[in-house]
Design an enzyme around this catalytic site. Structure first.
Site, PDB file in Angstrom:
ATOM      1  CD  GLN A  52      23.770  30.996 -37.059  1.00  0.00           C
ATOM      2  OE1 GLN A  52      24.123  30.203 -36.198  1.00  0.00           O
ATOM      3  NE2 GLN A  52      23.130  32.113 -36.793  1.00  0.00           N
ATOM      4  N   GLY A  73       6.455  41.055 -29.897  1.00  0.00           N
ATOM      5  CA  GLY A  73       7.447  41.714 -30.731  1.00  0.00           C
ATOM      6  C   GLY A  73       8.817  41.079 -30.559  1.00  0.00           C
ATOM      7  N   GLY A  95      21.397  36.600 -34.334  1.00  0.00           N
ATOM      8  CA  GLY A  95      19.951  36.784 -34.350  1.00  0.00           C
ATOM      9  C   GLY A  95      19.247  36.223 -35.570  1.00  0.00           C
ATOM     10  CD  GLU A  96      20.519  32.456 -40.387  1.00  0.00           C
ATOM     11  OE1 GLU A  96      20.047  31.740 -41.296  1.00  0.00           O
ATOM     12  OE2 GLU A  96      21.742  32.519 -40.136  1.00  0.00           O
ATOM     13  NE  ARG A  97      15.069  29.762 -31.877  1.00  0.00           N
ATOM     14  CZ  ARG A  97      14.628  30.384 -30.796  1.00  0.00           C
ATOM     15  NH1 ARG A  97      15.222  31.500 -30.385  1.00  0.00           N
ATOM     16  NH2 ARG A  97      13.618  29.910 -30.111  1.00  0.00           N
TER      17      ARG A  97
END
Length: 205
Positions: A52, A73, A95-97
């Site tokens: 990241q 969602g 997709g860490e955020r």
């Protein structure tokens, strides 16, 4: 290590960006990879991955995304790989955020695509995701380019095709890595331009 038999095909896919990684699916039309498809994964079985490029996440930005997740969602799946270090855990490829915001929204499971990404792909995908969403600091983007060059011996031309940026953009960013920290902070804040920053390389405040 990736099981892909055709590295040329995979490299072209990375160059086309995240939409290609999701099989050209829109946020509401999740399409599986040929190997595993998307599935729900508990958030407490997911951890940040090593590739990241983004180090800081703005609280207000996460809270805004969390509110959206409460209402709609998580519409786009995370990309994950199984951790070699911790059993029963997954590392985030992209997709860490969304993962952090889902926890704020008290969502216990998130959609994910699990695949056998190698370290090189993880760095590239993480960089592409953040660049396309324009939420990387200039310093973070430049440092991520340098890591890719150091690790994979890319030329500036090869790297430009992978991340979808011009060769001159990459070359100019790499030039300012030797900028004094004080000037780098001004550049990240937008106080000085890239042109000013290049002229200040090697100088002290």
């Amino acid at each position: 290590m990736s099981t892909d038999k055709n590295p040329t095909r995979k490299r072209k896919t990375l160059g086309r960006g995240l939409s290609a990684l999701f099989g050209e699916a829109s946020a509401g039309e999740l399409k599986p990879t040929k190997e595993s498809g998307h599935q729900l994964v508990p958030v407490d079985e997911i951890m940040p991955g090593p590739g990241q490029p983004r180090r800081l996440f703005q609280k207000a930005d996460l809270e805004s995304l969390a509110e959206s997740i409460k209402n709609k969602g998580v519409l786009q799946p995370l990309l994950l790989r199984r951790s070699n270090q911790q059993q029963h855990m997954f590392e985030i490829v992209a997709g860490e955020r969304r993962w952090r915001a889902a926890q704020l929204a008290q969502i216990h499971e998130v959609p994910a695509i699990i695949d056998d990404y190698d370290d090189k792909e993880i760095i590239e995908i993480g960089l592409i995701e953040n660049i396309q969403r324009e939420n990387l600091k200039i310093s973070e983007e430049a440092q991520a380019y340098q890591r890719l060059i150091d690790k994979n011996k890319y030329t500036h031309e090869e790297l430009s095709k992978i991340v979808g940026k011009s060769r001159s953009h990459i070359t100019n960013l790499l030039r300012i890595l030797n900028l004094d920290a004080y000037f780098f902070d001004l550049l990240n804040k937008g106080t000085i331009s890239m042109g000013h920053a290049r002229a200040l390389v090697g100088k002290k405040p």
